[in-house]
Scaffold this motif. Structure first.
Motif, mmCIF file in Angstrom:
data_model
loop_
_atom_site.group_PDB
_atom_site.id
_atom_site.type_symbol
_atom_site.label_atom_id
_atom_site.label_comp_id
_atom_site.label_asym_id
_atom_site.label_seq_id
_atom_site.Cartn_x
_atom_site.Cartn_y
_atom_site.Cartn_z
ATOM 1 N N HIS A 200 60.246 51.192 51.080
ATOM 2 C CA HIS A 200 60.306 52.410 51.901
ATOM 3 C C HIS A 200 58.965 52.590 52.589
ATOM 4 O O HIS A 200 57.995 51.888 52.256
ATOM 5 C CB HIS A 200 60.640 53.612 51.012
ATOM 6 C CG HIS A 200 59.665 53.785 49.891
ATOM 7 N ND1 HIS A 200 59.734 53.046 48.727
ATOM 8 C CD2 HIS A 200 58.567 54.578 49.786
ATOM 9 C CE1 HIS A 200 58.722 53.384 47.938
ATOM 10 N NE2 HIS A 200 58.005 54.304 48.548
ATOM 11 N N SER A 203 55.471 56.523 49.691
ATOM 12 C CA SER A 203 56.037 57.139 48.473
ATOM 13 C C SER A 203 55.536 58.558 48.239
ATOM 14 O O SER A 203 56.138 59.312 47.488
ATOM 15 C CB SER A 203 55.699 56.277 47.257
ATOM 16 O OG SER A 203 54.353 56.490 46.868
ATOM 17 N N THR A 207 56.137 56.174 43.184
ATOM 18 C CA THR A 207 57.457 55.673 43.588
ATOM 19 C C THR A 207 58.524 56.210 42.633
ATOM 20 O O THR A 207 58.200 56.806 41.608
ATOM 21 C CB THR A 207 57.502 54.125 43.629
ATOM 22 O OG1 THR A 207 57.444 53.628 42.289
ATOM 23 C CG2 THR A 207 56.379 53.553 44.467
ATOM 24 N N GLU A 208 59.779 55.998 42.981
ATOM 25 C CA GLU A 208 60.897 56.584 42.252
ATOM 26 C C GLU A 208 61.637 55.536 41.425
ATOM 27 O O GLU A 208 61.697 54.363 41.813
ATOM 28 C CB GLU A 208 61.865 57.222 43.273
ATOM 29 C CG GLU A 208 63.086 57.893 42.700
ATOM 30 C CD GLU A 208 62.760 59.080 41.820
ATOM 31 O OE1 GLU A 208 62.103 58.888 40.778
ATOM 32 O OE2 GLU A 208 63.178 60.204 42.153
ATOM 33 N N SER A 223 59.343 53.759 38.373
ATOM 34 C CA SER A 223 58.322 54.579 39.021
ATOM 35 C C SER A 223 56.923 54.044 38.711
ATOM 36 O O SER A 223 56.570 53.863 37.548
ATOM 37 C CB SER A 223 58.474 56.021 38.530
ATOM 38 O OG SER A 223 57.475 56.821 39.097
ATOM 39 N N SER A 226 51.178 54.952 43.385
ATOM 40 C CA SER A 226 50.946 54.295 44.669
ATOM 41 C C SER A 226 49.743 54.963 45.333
ATOM 42 O O SER A 226 49.886 55.776 46.245
ATOM 43 C CB SER A 226 52.213 54.430 45.523
ATOM 44 O OG SER A 226 52.091 53.688 46.699
ATOM 45 N N SER A 302 61.900 63.073 52.798
ATOM 46 C CA SER A 302 62.060 62.514 51.450
ATOM 47 C C SER A 302 62.658 63.588 50.534
ATOM 48 O O SER A 302 62.895 64.722 50.971
ATOM 49 C CB SER A 302 60.704 62.056 50.889
ATOM 50 O OG SER A 302 59.961 63.179 50.455
ATOM 51 N N GLY A 320 55.682 61.886 51.348
ATOM 52 C CA GLY A 320 56.239 60.545 51.540
ATOM 53 C C GLY A 320 57.332 60.503 52.586
ATOM 54 O O GLY A 320 57.675 61.513 53.206
ATOM 55 N N GLY A 324 61.810 56.221 48.379
ATOM 56 C CA GLY A 324 60.754 56.181 47.365
ATOM 57 C C GLY A 324 60.895 55.061 46.340
ATOM 58 O O GLY A 324 60.054 54.943 45.448
ATOM 59 N N SER A 328 56.103 50.719 48.419
ATOM 60 C CA SER A 328 55.716 51.636 49.486
ATOM 61 C C SER A 328 54.933 50.809 50.501
ATOM 62 O O SER A 328 53.945 50.161 50.150
ATOM 63 C CB SER A 328 54.838 52.753 48.905
ATOM 64 O OG SER A 328 54.012 53.293 49.915
ATOM 65 N N TYR A 349 54.420 46.651 42.552
ATOM 66 C CA TYR A 349 55.604 47.445 42.928
ATOM 67 C C TYR A 349 56.904 46.933 42.308
ATOM 68 O O TYR A 349 57.877 47.695 42.214
ATOM 69 C CB TYR A 349 55.732 47.523 44.452
ATOM 70 C CG TYR A 349 54.714 48.456 45.057
ATOM 71 C CD1 TYR A 349 54.807 49.839 44.861
ATOM 72 C CD2 TYR A 349 53.636 47.972 45.788
ATOM 73 C CE1 TYR A 349 53.862 50.702 45.384
ATOM 74 C CE2 TYR A 349 52.676 48.835 46.319
ATOM 75 C CZ TYR A 349 52.793 50.196 46.112
ATOM 76 O OH TYR A 349 51.856 51.048 46.621
#
Ligand SMILES: [Zn+2]
Length: 359
Positions: A200, A203, A207-208, A223, A226, A302, A320, A324, A328, A349
């Motif tokens: 994406h 983030s 991140t998710e 997650s 970032s 987001s 972000g 997410g 990122s 990541y």
């Protein structure tokens, strides 16, 4: 009696022996078994004609194909559905990767960030590729990928690259091509199969987890922090609606919610947050909706959403840009600027994946 053109007994016996050995080895037979077969086995099958070519050239001095043909056969070819032109294009993998990279990441980014995107674009294509055991594109099942970014990956052909980069076309074409060549044939795998390398734009700092967004659990899409994204223009955003505008949007997306401008502030209540702090579910009047649905209804960047209202307007703030999950792009750029290599960034990541070369 006329002799029919049937295979000889010896050929039949050979085929029988080969099939028995194949079965005894427990090698895959059905499409489902092929789908879960190790990557190396499927690659070997794809490489068979080229390997036969090399064996023939050693034995007899001449191969089955010219060397240019052998190289063309050894390169995976993708069936790409061009959404804009509504036609199927057959593209060599590396050519597709350059076009996807050109469309998915700003070409002025650090070379290491561009390499990350080249690897993720290539991995995404092979993860979807029908020949490599993928399920193909969701929109056009007979194709590996399409050029629609909300379905597969964005794609910019030469014409589009020329128009988006203008006078800088030569420079940016070289930068993206260099990233593709430097990572040629490299993909991310997990347990021997091409990984699903979601990514994406930004983030917002964290991140998710994939299952919070796409209801499937993948151990390498968890997650992670970032850092270094704060300076990016996509790091934070806000949208201001009048209370009437917000109610109109919410009622049109969720007709059962029954919200009113006068009481909107108290009718909008966060129910659950995801583990990364994004909106999991929110109660809008009497409707319980997901963060993704809220984001779509209000046209926000987001699901990292907070809001505050006064007696006339309501402001939605987001951090972000994008779902997410996974890499990122802004975060990859920040890590590259700190001196990390593309392999280190990808490992950050997509923890637990391997950077593997397809033969
Ligand atoms: Zn698609």
């Amino acid at each position: 009696m006329q002799k029919q053109n049937l295979p000889s007994v010896r050929t039949c016996l050979l085929l029988l022996i080969l099939s028995t050995v194949w079965l005894l080895l427990g090698a895959p037979l059905t499409p489902d078994q092929w789908r879960s077969a190790p990557l190396e086995l499927r690659q070997s099958m794809l490489q068979l004609p080229v390997r036969m070519h090399y064996i023939f050239s050693r034995w007899y001095g001449t191969g089955l194909f010219s060397s240019a043909q052998a190289e063309a056969i050894s390169t995976p070819i993708l069936r790409v559905w061009n959404t804009e032109q509504r036609r199927v294009q057959l593209l060599p993998l590396e050519e597709y990767v350059q076009c996807a990279l050109a469309a998915e990441m700003p070409a002025h980014y650090d070379p290491q960030a561009l390499r990350c995107q080249a690897v993720t674009a290539r991995t995404y294509a092979l993860h979807a590729s029908l020949l490599y055991g993928g399920n193909g594109c969701d929109t056009v099942a007979s194709c590996d990928v399409c050029t629609n970014s909300s379905c597969c990956q964005a794609y910019a052909d030469k014409e589009l690259q020329q128009s988006q980069w203008g006078a800088e076309y030569s420079l940016f074409h070289k930068r993206t091509s260099d990233a593709v060549h430097a990572t040629e044939g490299l993909i991310l795998t997990y347990e021997g199969l091409p990984a699903l390398p979601l990514y994406h734009a930004c983030s917002g700092g964290l991140t998710e987890n994939v299952q919070e967004v796409f209801s499937q659990s993948l151990p390498y899409l968890i997650s992670v922090e970032s850092p270094g994204e704060e300076a990016a223009s996509t790091y934070s955003d806000h949208v201001v609606y009048t209370l009437e505008e917000a109610c109109t949007r919410l009622r049109s997306a969720f007709p059962e919610c029954g919200v009113e401008p006068d009481s909107l502030a108290s009718q909008l209540r966060l129910q659950t947050a995801t583990s990364s702090g994004r909106v999991g579910t929110v109660l809008i009047g009497s409707a319980l909706v997901s963060g993704r649905e809220l984001r779509a209804a209000l046209d926000l960047r987001s699901t990292y959403i907070t809001w505050e209202a006064d007696n006339r307007t309501i402001t939605f703030r987001t951090k972000g840009y994008g779902h997410g999950v996974g890499m990122s792009q802004v975060g990859a750029q920040a890590m590259a600027a700190e001196g990390y290599s593309f392999a280190e960034i990808l490992q950050h990541y997509y923890p637990g994946t391997c950077l593997t070369r397809i033969p």
